[in-house]
Design an enzyme around this catalytic site. Structure first.
Site, PDB file in Angstrom:
ATOM      1  N   ASP A  21       0.866  -1.349  -0.038  1.00  0.00           N
ATOM      2  CA  ASP A  21       0.144  -0.072  -0.015  1.00  0.00           C
ATOM      3  C   ASP A  21       0.871   1.250   0.010  1.00  0.00           C
ATOM      4  OD1 ASP A  21       0.824   0.092   2.628  1.00  0.00           O
ATOM      5  OD2 ASP A  21      -1.039  -0.217   3.657  1.00  0.00           O
ATOM      6  N   ASP A  24      -0.225 -10.555   6.496  1.00  0.00           N
ATOM      7  CA  ASP A  24      -0.157  -9.887   4.976  1.00  0.00           C
ATOM      8  C   ASP A  24       1.003  -9.763   4.496  1.00  0.00           C
ATOM      9  OD1 ASP A  24      -1.802  -9.132   3.006  1.00  0.00           O
ATOM     10  OD2 ASP A  24      -2.667  -7.141   4.301  1.00  0.00           O
TER      11      ASP A  24
END
Ligand SMILES: *[C@@H]1O[C@H](CO)[C@@H](O)[C@H](O)[C@H]1NC(C)=O
Length: 177
Positions: free
Chosen positions: A32, A142
Site C-alpha cells: 500500500d 499480510d
C-alpha cells in the site's frame, strides 16, 4: 493461502523476553506504499523503528514524518521491504501481522517462520513484522509484495507513484489475479 506459524521470536530485541509460540494462520499479500506502523518510535518499545522513506522509496526519513497515506503525509514504505528468495524452498520478507485481531504494537519487529501448506507446501518464509494490521483477522499475515494490492489505504501509491486510486490491478490482491 494457509500457513503454519511454526515459531515466533524477537529478532531485534533481547533474547528471552518473549515466549515462542506456534499455531496456524492465513497469509495474504499487499503493497500500500504506506509508512509501516512499526516505523513510528511510539509503536516500537525498545528497538529501532523500521526505516521509512521519502517519495523515491530509498531515502530514509525521520520516524516522525507523517505517513503518505494520511493527508499531506510524505513518508512511505522503503522499496527494500520486499521479499527475496534464497532458493526454491526458502524466502525472506516482511509482513503486516495480526495475531488476535486488532492492533498490537507490542509485536512490532518480531520474526516469524511461516511454513506454507496447500499449493505452497514445502516452502518456508521467514518474515519480520513491520506493520500492524487493524483490518486483518486473527493469525493473519499480510506479506509485503510490490503490486500486491493497496487494500484499504488508497492514498499512498497514488501520491508516491501516481498509481490509480485503487492501486495496480485489484485493490485487494493487486496485479496477480
Ligand atoms: C535453501 O537454503 C537453505 C538455507 O541455506 C537450505 O537449508 C536449504 O537446504 C536450501 N534448499 C534447497 C532446496 O536448496
Amino acid at each position: 493461502m494457509k500457513a503454519f506459524l511454526a515459531a515466533i521470536a524477537l529478532c531485534v530485541l533481547a533474547i528471552g523476553s518473549e515466549a515462542k509460540v506456534s499455531g496456524s494462520g492465513t497469509t495474504t499479500r499487499y503493497w500500500d506504499c504506506c509508512k509501516p506502523s512499526c516505523s513510528w518510535k511510539e509503536n516500537v518499545a525498545t528497538s529501532t523503528p523500521v526505516n521509512s522513506c521519502s517519495k523515491d522509496g530509498t531515502t530514509k526519513v525521520d520516524p516522525s514524518v507523517t505517513s503518505g497515506c494520511d493527508s499531506d503525509g510524505t513518508s512511505y514504505v522503503c522499496n527494500n521491504l520486499q521479499p527475496w528468495a534464497v532458493n526454491d524452498t526458502l524466502a525472506y520478507g516482511y509482513v503486516a501481522a495480526s495475531f488476535t485481531g486488532g492492533v498490537d504494537n507490542s509485536k512490532c519487529c518480531v520474526c516469524l517462520k511461516l511454513t506454507f501448506t496447500n499449493a505452497l507446501a514445502g516452502k518456508t518464509m521467514i518474515v519480520q513484522n513491520v506493520n500492524t494490521g487493524g483490518d486483518l483477522s486473527s493469525n493473519h499475515f499480510d506479506i509485503q509484495i510490490p503490486g500486491g494490492g493497496v487494500g484499504i489505504f488508497t492514498r499512498g501509491c497514488s501520491t508516491q507513484w501516481n498509481a490509480p486510486q485503487s492501486g495496480w490491478g485489484q485493490q485487494y490482491g493487486g496485479a496477480f489475479h
